[in-house]
Design a protein around this motif. Structure first.
Motif, PDB file in Angstrom:
ATOM      1  N   PRO A 107       0.808  -1.221   0.000  1.00 59.06           N
ATOM      2  CA  PRO A 107       0.000   0.000   0.000  1.00 59.06           C
ATOM      3  C   PRO A 107       0.843   1.274   0.000  1.00 59.06           C
ATOM      4  CG  PRO A 107      -0.014  -0.984   2.166  1.00 59.06           C
ATOM      5  CD  PRO A 107       0.709  -1.934   1.253  1.00 59.06           C
ATOM      6  N   LEU A 108       2.068   1.215   0.502  1.00 61.81           N
ATOM      7  CA  LEU A 108       2.895   2.422   0.586  1.00 61.81           C
ATOM      8  C   LEU A 108       3.465   2.833  -0.765  1.00 61.81           C
ATOM      9  CD1 LEU A 108       4.821   1.603   3.875  1.00 61.81           C
ATOM     10  CD2 LEU A 108       2.858   3.101   3.590  1.00 61.81           C
ATOM     11  N   SER A 109       3.970   1.875  -1.518  1.00 59.18           N
ATOM     12  CA  SER A 109       4.623   2.203  -2.778  1.00 59.18           C
ATOM     13  C   SER A 109       3.747   1.937  -3.989  1.00 59.18           C
ATOM     14  CB  SER A 109       5.916   1.393  -2.915  1.00 59.18           C
ATOM     15  OG  SER A 109       5.615   0.017  -3.009  1.00 59.18           O
ATOM     16  N   GLY A 110       2.672   1.172  -3.807  1.00 62.81           N
ATOM     17  CA  GLY A 110       1.809   0.834  -4.926  1.00 62.81           C
ATOM     18  C   GLY A 110       2.392  -0.235  -5.841  1.00 62.81           C
ATOM     19  N   ARG A 111       3.491  -0.844  -5.445  1.00 58.47           N
ATOM     20  CA  ARG A 111       4.107  -1.891  -6.262  1.00 58.47           C
ATOM     21  C   ARG A 111       3.289  -3.166  -6.165  1.00 58.47           C
ATOM     22  NH1 ARG A 111      10.076  -0.401  -6.675  1.00 58.47           N
ATOM     23  NH2 ARG A 111      10.020   1.633  -5.774  1.00 58.47           N
ATOM     24  N   THR A 112       3.185  -3.860  -7.266  1.00 59.10           N
ATOM     25  CA  THR A 112       2.422  -5.102  -7.270  1.00 59.10           C
ATOM     26  C   THR A 112       3.314  -6.310  -7.505  1.00 59.10           C
ATOM     27  OG1 THR A 112       1.994  -4.862  -9.629  1.00 59.10           O
ATOM     28  CG2 THR A 112       0.335  -3.966  -8.111  1.00 59.10           C
ATOM     29  N   HIS A 113       4.608  -6.096  -7.551  1.00 56.61           N
ATOM     30  CA  HIS A 113       5.517  -7.203  -7.838  1.00 56.61           C
ATOM     31  C   HIS A 113       6.437  -7.523  -6.653  1.00 56.61           C
ATOM     32  CE1 HIS A 113       7.453  -3.440  -8.920  1.00 56.61           C
ATOM     33  NE2 HIS A 113       8.608  -4.038  -8.702  1.00 56.61           N
ATOM     34  N   LEU A 114       5.971  -7.279  -5.433  1.00 54.76           N
ATOM     35  CA  LEU A 114       6.739  -7.635  -4.238  1.00 54.76           C
ATOM     36  C   LEU A 114       6.291  -9.001  -3.738  1.00 54.76           C
ATOM     37  CD1 LEU A 114       6.749  -4.306  -2.213  1.00 54.76           C
ATOM     38  CD2 LEU A 114       8.561  -5.232  -3.657  1.00 54.76           C
ATOM     39  N   PHE A 115       7.259  -9.778  -3.278  1.00 48.79           N
ATOM     40  CA  PHE A 115       6.959 -11.105  -2.755  1.00 48.79           C
ATOM     41  C   PHE A 115       7.613 -11.277  -1.402  1.00 48.79           C
ATOM     42  CE2 PHE A 115       5.900 -11.570  -7.076  1.00 48.79           C
ATOM     43  CZ  PHE A 115       4.942 -12.559  -7.124  1.00 48.79           C
ATOM     44  N   ARG A 116       6.852 -11.906  -0.486  1.00 46.18           N
ATOM     45  CA  ARG A 116       7.393 -12.307   0.812  1.00 46.18           C
ATOM     46  C   ARG A 116       7.658 -13.793   0.709  1.00 46.18           C
ATOM     47  NH1 ARG A 116       7.421 -14.603   5.323  1.00 46.18           N
ATOM     48  NH2 ARG A 116       7.731 -13.636   7.340  1.00 46.18           N
ATOM     49  N   TRP A 117       8.855 -14.187   1.058  1.00 43.59           N
ATOM     50  CA  TRP A 117       9.252 -15.588   0.891  1.00 43.59           C
ATOM     51  C   TRP A 117      10.132 -16.030   2.042  1.00 43.59           C
ATOM     52  CZ3 TRP A 117      14.479 -15.543   0.732  1.00 43.59           C
ATOM     53  CH2 TRP A 117      15.098 -14.352   0.313  1.00 43.59           C
ATOM     54  N   THR A 118      10.173 -17.340   2.236  1.00 43.38           N
ATOM     55  CA  THR A 118      11.028 -17.943   3.258  1.00 43.38           C
ATOM     56  C   THR A 118      11.584 -19.242   2.701  1.00 43.38           C
ATOM     57  OG1 THR A 118       9.689 -17.001   5.037  1.00 43.38           O
ATOM     58  CG2 THR A 118      11.144 -18.837   5.628  1.00 43.38           C
ATOM     59  N   MET A 119      12.858 -19.447   2.912  1.00 43.19           N
ATOM     60  CA  MET A 119      13.497 -20.702   2.547  1.00 43.19           C
ATOM     61  C   MET A 119      14.196 -21.250   3.779  1.00 43.19           C
ATOM     62  SD  MET A 119      14.933 -20.014  -1.300  1.00 43.19           S
ATOM     63  CE  MET A 119      15.130 -21.739  -1.683  1.00 43.19           C
ATOM     64  N   THR A 120      14.104 -22.559   3.976  1.00 40.91           N
ATOM     65  CA  THR A 120      14.697 -23.197   5.153  1.00 40.91           C
ATOM     66  C   THR A 120      15.590 -24.357   4.740  1.00 40.91           C
ATOM     67  OG1 THR A 120      12.741 -24.576   5.380  1.00 40.91           O
ATOM     68  CG2 THR A 120      12.798 -22.560   6.686  1.00 40.91           C
ATOM     69  N   ALA A 121      16.465 -24.748   5.660  1.00 40.36           N
ATOM     70  CA  ALA A 121      17.369 -25.875   5.406  1.00 40.36           C
ATOM     71  C   ALA A 121      16.574 -27.162   5.295  1.00 40.36           C
ATOM     72  CB  ALA A 121      18.401 -25.978   6.528  1.00 40.36           C
ATOM     73  N   ARG A 122      17.045 -28.029   4.460  1.00 38.27           N
ATOM     74  CA  ARG A 122      16.367 -29.328   4.260  1.00 38.27           C
ATOM     75  C   ARG A 122      16.581 -30.249   5.415  1.00 38.27           C
ATOM     76  NH1 ARG A 122      17.284 -30.305  -2.157  1.00 38.27           N
ATOM     77  NH2 ARG A 122      16.670 -28.243  -2.682  1.00 38.27           N
TER      78      ARG A 122
END
Length: 122
Positions: A107-122
Motif C-alpha cells: 500500500p505504501l509504494s503501490g508496487r504489485t511485484h513484491l513477494f514475501r518468501w522464506t526458505m529453510t534448510a532441508r
C-alpha cells in the motif's frame, strides 16, 4: 542425612533448571537471515520488524551477500520478483528449500511485484 524443606526446595530448583536448559536453548536459536531492499518502503518495514537478525540490503549489493553466508538455516525476505528469482537459485544451491511464498501487499509504494518468501534448510 536429614531431609529438610530447604534441601527439598534446592533439589527441586536444580532439577527444574536442568530440565529447562534444552527448552531455553531452543528458544535462543538464531533468527533467520533477512533479505530486503531499503529503497522499497514495504521491504524496509519488513526488515525493521526483524531487528536483531542478520540482514542483507539489496540496495547495497546483489546476491553476493547471500553467497557469502555459509549454510544459513533460514532466509526470509520481501523483495521484487526479479530479485527473488535470482536469490532463489543461489539459496537452492546452498541446500535451502522454499517453505513460503506469497505476494506482498504494497500500500505504501503501490508496487504489485513484491513477494514475501522464506526458505529453510532441508
Amino acid at each position: 542425612m536429614r531431609v529438610s524443606r530447604r534441601s527439598m526446595l534446592k533439589g527441586g530448583a536444580l532439577a527444574g533448571a536442568v530440565a529447562a536448559t534444552p527448552a531455553v536453548a531452543a528458544m535462543v536459536k538464531p533468527s533467520a537471515l533477512v533479505v530486503f531492499d531499503s529503497r522499497i518502503p514495504e521491504s524496509a518495514a519488513f526488515a525493521a520488524a526483524h531487528r536483531g537478525a542478520a540482514m542483507i540490503d539489496l540496495a547495497h549489493g546483489t546476491a553476493e551477500g547471500v553467497r557469502a553466508i555459509n549454510s544459513p538455516r533460514a532466509v526470509t525476505g520481501v523483495t521484487r520478483w526479479s530479485d527473488w528469482t535470482a536469490l532463489r537459485g543461489v539459496l537452492e544451491a546452498q541446500g535451502l528449500r522454499l517453505s513460503e511464498e506469497t505476494r506482498a501487499a504494497a500500500p505504501l509504494s503501490g508496487r504489485t511485484h513484491l513477494f514475501r518468501w522464506t526458505m529453510t534448510a532441508r
